[in-house]
Design a protein around this motif. Structure first.
Motif, PDB file in Angstrom:
ATOM      1  N   UNK A  74     -35.541   4.398  47.979  1.00 35.64           N
ATOM      2  CA  UNK A  74     -35.022   3.062  48.298  1.00 35.64           C
ATOM      3  C   UNK A  74     -33.893   3.175  49.316  1.00 35.64           C
ATOM      4  N   UNK A  75     -33.001   4.138  49.108  1.00 39.74           N
ATOM      5  CA  UNK A  75     -31.876   4.312  50.028  1.00 39.74           C
ATOM      6  C   UNK A  75     -32.364   4.691  51.422  1.00 39.74           C
ATOM      7  N   UNK A  76     -33.369   5.560  51.490  1.00 37.01           N
ATOM      8  CA  UNK A  76     -33.909   5.967  52.787  1.00 37.01           C
ATOM      9  C   UNK A  76     -34.480   4.774  53.533  1.00 37.01           C
ATOM     10  N   UNK A  77     -35.243   3.940  52.823  1.00 37.02           N
ATOM     11  CA  UNK A  77     -35.832   2.785  53.480  1.00 37.02           C
ATOM     12  C   UNK A  77     -34.780   1.732  53.818  1.00 37.02           C
ATOM     13  N   UNK A  78     -33.692   1.689  53.060  1.00 35.70           N
ATOM     14  CA  UNK A  78     -32.600   0.764  53.400  1.00 35.70           C
ATOM     15  C   UNK A  78     -31.917   1.189  54.696  1.00 35.70           C
ATOM     16  N   UNK A  79     -31.688   2.488  54.844  1.00 31.98           N
ATOM     17  CA  UNK A  79     -31.081   3.011  56.077  1.00 31.98           C
ATOM     18  C   UNK A  79     -31.991   2.739  57.256  1.00 31.98           C
TER      19      UNK A  79
END
Length: 859
Positions: free
Chosen positions: A746-751
């Protein structure tokens, strides 16, 4: 091709058929009798006579017609075993002193009527039978019957009325052991409850999984079928066919066996014959006449497998395997056989016929006896083994034991009479036959050869089996060789013992025969059951990916451990090679070279801009932002190198954080340049917002604000679920790929989504100002660069999730290089072109045409 006329002298017909002709001596067959104080009745199948056609004979009644006699020479050993045991007992001073045993021998014809007739003759002592009358004074102790179940059962129903002990030496039968039905009958043969297990153990030993089965159509056959099926199912042995054969004399004597073709056509090379010799005699005859030499016959008793008429050198039963109850060898019996001659037993009417037929001794026409000087050295051990066996057979051994059982019972009975002082005659003790039962029941005894014999069949345990291999090639060899044993009471892995090199296989086999429905699956394959067929019929299919089978004929393949992989043959697991996107890899080398080249090009462009920093095209759209963007792009290109090489915890964390933050700076810079263009062209008619943006220099805060937001997002990512070193065990066959796991997806796709949002905002801002009349307006180039940037990363997501291993890493590196190259190419390539190749256009004149504007600060 064998000639019908080729008949060696050794080929003797085992069951000789003789026409009466004019020789009356052939029909004068009297029962053999041996006198004694106590008589044992013996009922053996020695010969039978039949009428071929209704032709009157001068010496016979009219209803006999043309009479033929068929002798069963092998059964004569039963008589000799009886004589041997009685003579041995009578010589023993410690057993039955002052009492001698005798016997009364009766031939058993093949009809129920004649069986009972002979029994009545023995009981009454009269040829003209009168029931319940007895004309002799003989003491009848017991009766020996065999080998047929029918004979024993019919005589048992009669003898139990007189309570005379009956000892049968034929195959064990559960019905005969029923004490409620046959109260006076004792079976000498042990139970065969473990024989199905022994046969199946033999099948497993030779890996025979596809076998045929021949059984008699009676209760014994049905019970054997049930027991064999149960054992076979547990041991993965399948039945190719089951043939139930009628056991009546008429069926096998006159009717050709209709199912013979099924045996010949069957793919099973091993056939189990389960039954007694009498019941399946017709089957044996037809098998021999068909010369079925390519089958292995597995049988359950010592069979008389020689045929009635057989002129071939080949023997269908050569190489057959027989399960025989183990018994101790009686050497003295063989020595006794060598001494048997007609002159020694003149009351025996059978011996003269043997001497006449085999040694050509003439009969006396008056008394049917032989001359005293005829063949003085002739002996039964000179006869071919297929005609007469000198070694004691299994049935003869049971007869031997039965005589001793009766003798010991009588001995105990006499001692018991003496002890209770019930003797009425000093020379011979009075007893009745029913009194013998109490000593026969539950009696254990040791006979002369030391074997442990149990008379009470209710408590009899399974005995050890000898596995006999029949050698009869060429025909007449007739050798029975013990090649193994089966002990049901031994540990499971020690029950079957075989000496394979001693086994002679049937003609046509040069090695151990194979009998399978389907060929065994080699290592690397597994069995797949064919629908609609037995479990032994299957296809061999290759093991699935990363599974192996290193043994022959397995049902399931074994998965290799995750650190290993299956070789091409699917036979072994090999250790996987550890790999990653390293710099020496062609793909890694290409990507790293591309990153360094673009970094060098970007540094060169930065140098060109610094050198020409006072030119209008450099000063246009905020020179400082151009410097920041170029420096950021150099870092972007170099950041892709973090993805190449062996990952570790530091590089995994730097990969994502550097990528996210540096690209945020680059996109924020592009957004600031777009705003700069807007402010520059709106300054002539400034509104409150424009004046505030111009006075407050808001564009200078775009980069740190947006970058700070990305840093906060990356901090949350690292604080909750940071990237870490991981292994991909399945992406590349035979390799373990070391890579960086994103941690929180999720964090990767948010970045990534944050970057795409900045790119989209920059694109919109630049697109709105693309047509402003500025000679050095770069809004068009900014919009193109953002369009390419946005397209690269939107395309990256599905491609990234559809790849694995090193390709997935390479895709991310390629996206970084492609998006960075788009920014560099679309924004700075046109300016470099003017600076280096069109310096005459790099002037302030004509920057704006026909537009009046106030003072503008481009620096």
């Amino acid at each position: 091709m064998l000639s019908w006329s080729f008949i060696p002298w050794i080929l003797q017909i085992p069951n000789l058929v003789c026409a009466l002709g004019d020789s009356e001596c052939f029909f004068r067959i009297k029962d053999f009798r041996h006198d004694g104080n106590v008589i044992i009745g013996a009922f053996f199948p020695l010969y039978y006579f039949y009428s071929a056609k209704k032709i009157p004979h001068k010496n016979l009644p009219n209803d006999y017609g043309d009479l033929n006699i068929q002798y069963k020479f092998k059964n004569y050993q039963f008589v000799l075993a009886l004589v041997f045991a009685i003579e041995e007992i009578n010589r023993n001073p410690h057993l039955l002193p002052n009492t001698s045993l005798g016997f009364d021998l009766h031939n058993i014809p093949f009809s129920e009527k004649n069986i009972l007739w002979n029994a009545f003759v023995w009981l009454t002592g009269m040829d003209d039978i009168k029931v319940n009358y007895k004309c002799n004074e003989e003491k009848l102790a017991a009766a020996l019957t065999g080998t047929s179940f029918t004979v024993s059962a019919h005589m048992g129903t009669l003898l139990q009325l007189y309570k005379i002990p009956q000892l049968t030496f034929g195959p064990f039968d559960t019905i005969l052991s029923d004490r409620t039905q046959l109260t006076s009958l004792y079976q000498m043969a042990p139970s065969d409850t473990s024989l199905p297990l022994g046969i199946v153990s033999l099948m497993r030993h030779f890996k025979w999984s596809w076998v045929g089965l021949l059984l008699t159509d009676d209760h014994r056959g049905m019970q054997s079928l049930s027991d064999l099926k149960e054992k076979m199912k547990k041991n993965n042995v399948c039945l190719a066919f089951v043939e139930i054969i009628s056991g009546t004399w008429n069926s096998f004597s006159h009717t050709f066996w209709k199912s013979m073709g099924k045996i010949q056509d069957s793919t099973a090379n091993v056939i189990i014959i389960f039954g007694d010799t009498d019941s399946l005699q017709g089957v044996i005859k037809n098998i021999g006449q068909k010369l079925t030499t390519w089958k292995v016959w597995v049988m359950n008793s010592q069979w008389d497998v020689t045929n009635h008429i057989d002129y071939f050198m080949l023997d269908s039963f050569h190489g057959s395997l027989t399960f025989s109850h183990h018994y101790e060898e009686v050497v003295e019996f063989t020595n006794f056989i060598q001494t048997v001659r007609p002159s020694k037993y003149p009351e025996d009417t059978y011996l003269p016929k043997l001497w006449h037929l085999f040694f050509k001794c003439p009969f006396s026409q008056i008394d049917c006896k032989l001359p005293d000087n005829c063949q003085p050295n002739a002996s039964l051990d000179l006869l071919p083994k297929q005609n007469f066996e000198t070694a004691m057979s299994e049935e003869s051994y049971y007869i031997y034991n039965a005589v001793y059982a009766v003798a010991h019972s009588l001995h105990k009975l006499i001692l018991n009479h003496i002890q209770i002082q019930q003797s009425e005659n000093a020379e011979g003790h009075i007893f009745l036959p029913w009194q013998v039962h109490q000593f026969l029941q539950n009696m254990y005894m040791n006979n002369q050869v030391g074997s442990h014999m149990v008379v009470d069949m209710r408590s009899m345990l399974d005995f050890k089996y000898d596995i006999i291999n029949f050698w009869n090639f060429p025909k007449g060899f007739g050798l029975k060789v013990k090649v193994g044993s089966f002990s049901p009471n031994a540990p499971q892995d020690q029950q079957l013992s075989l000496t394979n090199h001693l086994i002679q296989w049937p003609t046509g086999f040069t090695e151990i025969p194979k009998s399978v429905c389907s060929k065994l699956c080699e290592p690397g394959f597994r069995r797949t059951v064919i629908e609609g067929k037995g479990a032994c019929c299957f296809d061999c299919t290759s093991c699935p990916d990363n599974e192996i089978s290193n043994e022959t004929d397995v049902d399931d393949c074994v998965m290799c451990p995750e650190s290993q992989y299956a070789n091409r043959e699917k036979k072994h697991c090999l250790k996987k090679t550890v790999t990653f996107l390293h710099f020496e890899d062609p793909l890694g080398m290409a990507l790293s070279s591309t990153a360094l080249c673009f970094s060098a090009i970007t540094a060169t462009i930065l140098g060109v801009f610094v050198k020409h920093r006072d030119t209008p095209i450099v000063k246009a759209n905020n020179r400082a932002l151009s410097y920041i963007l170029l420096i950021t792009l150099i870092i972007c290109f170099l950041s892709s190198l973090l993805f190449i090489g062996q990952p570790n915890s530091a590089t995994c964390i730097l990969q994502q954080t550097v990528f996210g933050i540096v690209f945020t700076v680059a996109l924020s810079t592009v957004l600031a340049k777009a705003l700069t263009v807007v402010i520059a062209f709106k300054v002539t008619y400034p509104g409150k917002l424009m004046r505030w943006l111009m006075v407050s220099r808001a564009t200078n805060y775009i980069i740190p604000i947006f970058t700070l937001l990305q840093i906060i997002l990356c901090g949350i990512w690292l604080g909750t679920s940071p990237p870490f070193v991981d292994q991909d065990l399945h992406a590349l066959h035979g390799h373990i790929i070391i890579l960086c796991n994103k941690g929180s997806s999720i964090a990767f796709h948010c970045v990534l989504g944050y970057l795409c949002s900045l790119a989209l905002g920059s694109y919109i801002m630049a697109f709105l100002t693309r047509n402003l009349p500025d000679k050095f307006n770069e809004a068009k180039f900014l919009s193109f660069s953002m369009l390419v940037f946005f397209s690269v990363w939107v395309t990256f997501l599905p491609v990234y999730h559809s790849t694995k291993g090193k390709i997935m890493v390479a895709m991310e590196v390629f996206s970084i290089l492609a998006s960075s190259a788009a920014l560099l190419g679309f924004i700075f390539a046109p300016k470099c072109y003017i600076i280096l190749l069109k310096p005459d256009k790099n002037v302030f004149h004509g920057i704006r045409d026909n537009i009046h504007y106030g003072k503008n600060n481009f620096n």
